[in-house]
Design an enzyme around this catalytic site. Structure first.
Site, short mmCIF file in Angstrom:
data_model
loop_
_atom_site.label_atom_id
_atom_site.label_comp_id
_atom_site.label_asym_id
_atom_site.label_seq_id
_atom_site.Cartn_x
_atom_site.Cartn_y
_atom_site.Cartn_z
CG ASN A 10 8.85 17.16 105.07
OD1 ASN A 10 8.50 16.02 104.75
ND2 ASN A 10 9.35 17.43 106.25
CG HIS A 13 3.21 13.60 105.76
ND1 HIS A 13 3.23 12.69 106.78
CD2 HIS A 13 3.64 14.78 106.29
CE1 HIS A 13 3.62 13.29 107.90
NE2 HIS A 13 3.88 14.55 107.62
CG HIS A 46 11.90 13.90 110.47
ND1 HIS A 46 11.03 14.44 111.39
CD2 HIS A 46 12.90 13.34 111.20
CE1 HIS A 46 11.49 14.22 112.61
NE2 HIS A 46 12.61 13.54 112.52
NE ARG A 48 8.55 11.97 113.10
CZ ARG A 48 8.47 12.49 114.32
NH1 ARG A 48 8.77 11.77 115.39
NH2 ARG A 48 8.07 13.72 114.50
NE ARG A 52 6.06 8.71 113.53
CZ ARG A 52 5.74 9.54 114.53
NH1 ARG A 52 4.97 10.57 114.29
NH2 ARG A 52 6.19 9.35 115.74
CD GLU A 73 12.52 18.05 108.64
OE1 GLU A 73 11.78 17.24 109.22
OE2 GLU A 73 12.10 19.04 108.05
CB THR A 104 8.86 18.11 114.71
OG1 THR A 104 9.25 16.99 113.92
CG2 THR A 104 10.02 18.56 115.57
CD GLU A 154 13.07 24.40 109.05
OE1 GLU A 154 14.01 23.89 108.42
OE2 GLU A 154 11.90 24.00 108.95
CG HIS A 193 5.76 22.26 112.13
ND1 HIS A 193 4.49 22.18 112.59
CD2 HIS A 193 6.29 21.02 112.21
CE1 HIS A 193 4.26 20.92 112.96
NE2 HIS A 193 5.34 20.20 112.73
#
Ligand code: PXP
Length: 242
Positions: A10, A13, A46, A48, A52, A73, A104, A154, A193
């Site tokens: 992922n 970030h 993801h 969003r 962000r 996502e 999340t 998941e 996660h």
């Protein structure tokens, strides 16, 4: 037990850091290229509602830059569905989304949101996108996924990642039981996660799991040792646990 456990990285970030200054650096596309040549099996991002981290134009750039499957996502909203149908990622993982949350924080309540989710699972599936539901490792959520016809679930590993001692063992057992139940019923189980070098091995050892999606920790480690090193090390830990 020897089956390859896929690692989806992922890269959200990387975009978080980029967005802190509003320019183009660091570019999540560069991260995707590094993941591709370092043994990652997929890119997870993801999009969003508040953008962000990953933004709309990142999706196409990521898809153009690598051949790795993209796992998008997304919240179950008409806006996100339209974007998913326009980009046709390999997979779409439906996640719950609250504007005020930092990340999340829990799984989707697929059991009580059946009617709302049905049309999203159907329309994504009809477009050839592999639908996954991000849920807590609970039998009722797997049963809900079966009723919805989702091919993948998941499991949210956040509670496991935060727990210690006996609590951690209990959380791990919940994930293992849920993975076995999903696989027995023809649903491919994934997990993610809060996974780190320190806690990934017991999860990676669960034989039914087909994929782990890992982001925040890998991008954080990449600051110190580089993304190639972080992805390679996580890959090694997963392989050793298998
Ligand atoms: N899987 C899903 C569905 C997620 O939403 C996230 C990020 O919130 C992850 C995996 C990766 O979690 P982390 O960044 O904590 O590794």
């Amino acid at each position: 037990m020897s089956r390859h456990l896929r690692l989806g990285v992922n890269i959200d970030h990387v975009a978080t850091v980029r967005n802190a200054r509003g320019g183009g650096h660091p570019d999540p596309v560069r991260a995707a290229e590094i993941v591709a040549r370092t043994g990652g099996d997929g890119i997870t991002a993801h999009l969003r509602e508040d953008r962000r981290h990953i933004r709309d134009d990142d999706l196409k750039r990521i898809q153009d830059a690598t051949d790795l499957p993209l796992n998008l996502e997304m919240a179950a909203t008409e806006e996100m569905l339209k974007i998913a149908l326009a980009h046709r990622p390999h997979a779409a993982c439906i996640v719950p989304e609250k504007r005020e949350e930092r990340t999340t924080e829990g799984g989707l309540d697929a059991a009580s949101r059946h009617n709302h989710l049905m049309s999203f699972v159907d329309r994504l599936g009809e477009a050839g996108i592999r639908v996954s539901l991000f849920v807590e490792p609970e039998a009722r959520q797997i049963e809900a996924a079966m009723r919805l016809g989702a091919p993948v679930v998941e499991f949210h590993t956040g509670a496991y990642a935060l727990a210690e001692g006996e609590d951690r063992a209990r959380e791990l057992a919940r994930i293992a039981d849920a993975a076995a139940l999903a696989a027995k019923n023809g649903i491919e189980p994934h997990a993610g996660h809060g996974l780190t070098y320190d806690n990934v091995a017991p999860v990676a050892a669960i034989p039914q799991l087909a994929e782990l999606n890992i982001g925040h920790y890998l991008i954080g480690e990449a600051i110190f040792t580089g993304l190639e090193d972080a992805v390679r090390r996580m890959r090694e830990l997963m392989d050793e646990a298998r």
